[in-house]
Design an enzyme around this catalytic site. Sequence first.
Site, PDB file in Angstrom:
ATOM      1  CE  LYS A   1      -9.532  38.734  -2.107  1.00 53.77           C
ATOM      2  NZ  LYS A   1     -10.669  37.949  -2.614  1.00 53.77           N
TER       3      LYS A   1
ATOM      4  CE  LYS B   1      -7.443  36.369  -6.466  1.00 51.43           C
ATOM      5  NZ  LYS B   1      -8.743  35.803  -6.838  1.00 51.43           N
TER       6      LYS B   1
HETATM    7  N1  C2G Z   1     -14.498  29.625  -8.980  1.00 50.00           N
HETATM    8  C1  C2G Z   1     -14.918  28.420  -9.536  1.00 50.00           C
HETATM    9  N2  C2G Z   1     -14.382  28.002 -10.704  1.00 50.00           N
HETATM   10  C2  C2G Z   1     -13.446  28.759 -11.346  1.00 50.00           C
HETATM   11  C3  C2G Z   1     -13.022  29.984 -10.789  1.00 50.00           C
HETATM   12  C4  C2G Z   1     -13.573  30.403  -9.589  1.00 50.00           C
HETATM   13  O1  C2G Z   1     -15.779  27.716  -8.971  1.00 50.00           O
HETATM   14  N3  C2G Z   1     -12.922  28.306 -12.519  1.00 50.00           N
HETATM   15  C5  C2G Z   1     -15.091  30.034  -7.704  1.00 50.00           C
HETATM   16  C6  C2G Z   1     -14.054  30.179  -6.600  1.00 50.00           C
HETATM   17  O2  C2G Z   1     -13.755  28.913  -6.016  1.00 50.00           O
HETATM   18  C7  C2G Z   1     -14.777  31.110  -5.624  1.00 50.00           C
HETATM   19  C8  C2G Z   1     -15.629  31.990  -6.569  1.00 50.00           C
HETATM   20  O3  C2G Z   1     -15.694  31.306  -7.837  1.00 50.00           O
HETATM   21  O4  C2G Z   1     -15.641  30.360  -4.766  1.00 50.00           O
HETATM   22  C9  C2G Z   1     -15.025  33.357  -6.765  1.00 50.00           C
HETATM   23  O5  C2G Z   1     -13.700  33.179  -7.256  1.00 50.00           O
HETATM   24  P1  C2G Z   1     -12.675  34.409  -7.102  1.00 50.00           P
HETATM   25  O6  C2G Z   1     -13.307  35.652  -7.633  1.00 50.00           O
HETATM   26  O7  C2G Z   1     -11.338  33.984  -7.604  1.00 50.00           O
HETATM   27  O8  C2G Z   1     -12.640  34.553  -5.511  1.00 50.00           O
HETATM   28  P2  C2G Z   1     -11.348  34.644  -4.577  1.00 50.00           P
HETATM   29  O9  C2G Z   1     -10.427  35.680  -5.083  1.00 50.00           O
HETATM   30  O10 C2G Z   1     -10.897  33.265  -4.372  1.00 50.00           O
HETATM   31  O11 C2G Z   1     -11.980  35.289  -3.242  1.00 50.00           O
HETATM   32  O12 C2G Z   1     -12.796  35.485   1.390  1.00 50.00           O
HETATM   33  C10 C2G Z   1     -12.785  34.643   0.254  1.00 50.00           C
HETATM   34  C11 C2G Z   1     -12.209  35.364  -0.936  1.00 50.00           C
HETATM   35  O13 C2G Z   1     -12.818  36.626  -1.118  1.00 50.00           O
HETATM   36  C12 C2G Z   1     -12.396  34.522  -2.188  1.00 50.00           C
END
Ligand code: C2G
Length: 129
Positions: A44, A46
């Site tokens: 990803k 990240k």
């Molecule tokens: N999230 C949120 N508000 C934030 C930050 C994150 O609601 N201020 C939500 C994101 O939208 C996501 C969840 O928390 O639904 C996890 O966020 P991340 O750890 O950033 O996930 P991500 O890297 O987007 O991974 O296959 C899908 C991916 O694995 C998603």
Amino acid sequence: MRKVLTYGTFDLFHIGHLNLLRRAKELGDYLVVAVSSDTFNAIKGKKCAIPDYERMAIVEAIKYVDEVIPENSWDQKISDVKEHDIDIFVMGNDWTGKFDFLNDYCEVIYLPRTDGISTTQIKKELKLK
Ligand code: C2G
């Protein structure tokens, strides 16, 4: 029993993650959370501050979470939904539309993100790379 599934990295766990997991659980009775492995995060693009086994342990300790599974690939969602007998797939609305293909297998709900907080912002403030 209505089963809910969501995915995420959950690096430097913060209130945005907690709000998402709380609201996801409110949609059903049992919440499965797939936590991105370090290997998958490299795909990803990240780089996590916290290793995957610690991120999984933290998410597993959240009272809204019933089960944690690893996320190792973009391609595991359909099989996860089938294998775990999922009724509702939930993601934050930064992903709106990206997982609509799952509508053939379960309900797909995108929830509003929590404003003003993100792992990227925390890293910047902590001057982490
Ligand atoms: N999230 C949120 N508000 C934030 C930050 C994150 O609601 N201020 C939500 C994101 O939208 C996501 C969840 O928390 O639904 C996890 O966020 P991340 O750890 O950033 O996930 P991500 O890297 O987007 O991974 O296959 C899908 C991916 O694995 C998603």
